[in-house]
Design an enzyme around this catalytic site. Structure first.
Site, mmCIF file in Angstrom:
data_model
loop_
_atom_site.group_PDB
_atom_site.id
_atom_site.type_symbol
_atom_site.label_atom_id
_atom_site.label_comp_id
_atom_site.label_asym_id
_atom_site.label_seq_id
_atom_site.Cartn_x
_atom_site.Cartn_y
_atom_site.Cartn_z
ATOM 1 N N GLU A 77 32.896 40.965 27.857
ATOM 2 C CA GLU A 77 31.987 41.056 28.999
ATOM 3 C C GLU A 77 30.841 42.051 28.775
ATOM 4 O O GLU A 77 30.200 42.486 29.734
ATOM 5 C CB GLU A 77 32.761 41.425 30.277
ATOM 6 C CG GLU A 77 33.855 40.442 30.655
ATOM 7 C CD GLU A 77 33.332 39.078 31.151
ATOM 8 O OE1 GLU A 77 32.154 38.742 30.906
ATOM 9 O OE2 GLU A 77 34.137 38.372 31.779
ATOM 10 N N HIS A 96 34.986 46.832 35.966
ATOM 11 C CA HIS A 96 35.209 45.433 36.331
ATOM 12 C C HIS A 96 36.704 45.186 36.464
ATOM 13 O O HIS A 96 37.462 45.419 35.536
ATOM 14 C CB HIS A 96 34.614 44.504 35.260
ATOM 15 C CG HIS A 96 35.092 43.095 35.372
ATOM 16 N ND1 HIS A 96 34.947 42.352 36.529
ATOM 17 C CD2 HIS A 96 35.719 42.280 34.491
ATOM 18 C CE1 HIS A 96 35.468 41.151 36.341
ATOM 19 N NE2 HIS A 96 35.956 41.077 35.119
ATOM 20 N N HIS A 98 39.990 42.574 38.240
ATOM 21 C CA HIS A 98 40.439 41.337 38.883
ATOM 22 C C HIS A 98 41.436 41.715 39.982
ATOM 23 O O HIS A 98 42.453 41.051 40.151
ATOM 24 C CB HIS A 98 41.148 40.419 37.881
ATOM 25 C CG HIS A 98 40.324 40.017 36.703
ATOM 26 N ND1 HIS A 98 40.858 39.366 35.613
ATOM 27 C CD2 HIS A 98 39.000 40.154 36.444
ATOM 28 C CE1 HIS A 98 39.896 39.138 34.722
ATOM 29 N NE2 HIS A 98 38.763 39.617 35.204
ATOM 30 N N TYR A 123 33.191 54.091 56.349
ATOM 31 C CA TYR A 123 33.116 54.570 54.972
ATOM 32 C C TYR A 123 32.534 53.517 54.038
ATOM 33 O O TYR A 123 31.700 53.805 53.183
ATOM 34 C CB TYR A 123 34.528 54.949 54.514
ATOM 35 C CG TYR A 123 34.533 56.126 53.574
ATOM 36 C CD1 TYR A 123 34.014 57.355 53.988
ATOM 37 C CD2 TYR A 123 35.032 56.009 52.296
ATOM 38 C CE1 TYR A 123 34.014 58.435 53.122
ATOM 39 C CE2 TYR A 123 35.033 57.084 51.432
ATOM 40 C CZ TYR A 123 34.522 58.301 51.859
ATOM 41 O OH TYR A 123 34.513 59.351 51.006
ATOM 42 N N HIS A 163 36.283 35.104 40.227
ATOM 43 C CA HIS A 163 36.587 35.939 39.059
ATOM 44 C C HIS A 163 37.033 37.355 39.429
ATOM 45 O O HIS A 163 38.167 37.726 39.135
ATOM 46 C CB HIS A 163 35.338 35.943 38.156
ATOM 47 C CG HIS A 163 35.480 36.700 36.871
ATOM 48 N ND1 HIS A 163 34.648 36.488 35.793
ATOM 49 C CD2 HIS A 163 36.331 37.668 36.492
ATOM 50 C CE1 HIS A 163 35.013 37.299 34.811
ATOM 51 N NE2 HIS A 163 36.022 38.029 35.214
HETATM 52 ZN ZN LIG Z 1 36.976 39.538 34.259
#
Ligand SMILES: [Zn+2]
Length: 212
Positions: A77, A96, A98, A123, A163
């Site tokens: 990525e 990143h 999941h 917040y 994703h």
């Molecule tokens: Zn991913």
């Protein structure tokens, strides 16, 4: 500060943050990737690595164009990591995940792709200007990079359709804390269902002007 020292410290931060996120269930298996920018170098988690078992000496490195430096293969990525740094020169870390609830939001059939989550608590409104959604592309697709670059400017987080999430910060701590807040807000969304009372637009605007 000498760059090698800075890179070493970035690698150690990635190890500690990865373990903490893994142990608290924000990531699992080999899902997710993270990076820290040191000058013109991006220190990034290696491909097929688990957040629970990262090693500082095995961290990968790329330049700001995504070119691999050194022997370790970076996460596939890389395109969206370098895109996030390109979108905002202040950004020093990208996370990143999941994580389950944020990913579930990204998979909803009906989704506001300009701003995916309603605001229930102050917040979250203070932390994030909006939560845009990048259209679906397969992992590692360069188009994902362009999609992130176009949508993350002016905010600090996006969802990737079907994703997961991407959050950014001036430090790795800031980026990972935002990923956790996003996950909790997504959890609230599912817990509340149609019973949730959202903050009004004027309440949100007032918070953002006061705390920004
Ligand atoms: Zn991913």
């Amino acid at each position: 500060m000498e760059i090698a020292f800075e890179e070493r410290r970035a690698a150690e931060d990635l190890v500690a943050t990865g373990r903490s996120l893994y142990e608290r269930g924000y990531t699992f298996g080999t899902a997710g990737n993270m990076s820290v920018r040191c000058g013109d170098i991006v220190v990034i988690t290696p491909t097929n690595s688990s957040f629970g078992d990262l090693r500082a000496e095995r961290m990968a490195k790329v330049d700001l164009s995504g070119k691999v430096l050194g022997d370790a293969m970076p996460s596939k990525e890389v395109p969206f990591h370098v895109a996030a740094y390109e979108a905002d020169p202040q950004t020093r870390a990208v996370v990143h995940l999941h994580s389950t609830y944020a990913t579930a939001i990204s998979c909803l059939r009906d989704l506001n792709c300009e701003d995916a989550l309603p605001i229930f608590t102050p917040y979250f409104a203070m932390r994030l200007a909006r939560l845009p959604v990048v259209p679906y592309y397969p992992p590692g697709d360069p188009a994902l990079g362009a999609g992130v670059r176009d949508r993350i400017a002016g905010t600090k987080a996006v969802l990737l359709r079907n994703h997961g999430s991407i959050t950014t910060g001036k430090t790795l701590f800031e980026a990972s804390a935002l990923a956790e807040e996003l996950e909790e807000q997504a959890k609230l969304f599912f817990l509340l269902g149609s019973r949730g009372l959202e903050l009004t637009e004027s309440q949100v605007a007032e918070l953002r002007s006061r705390f920004r």
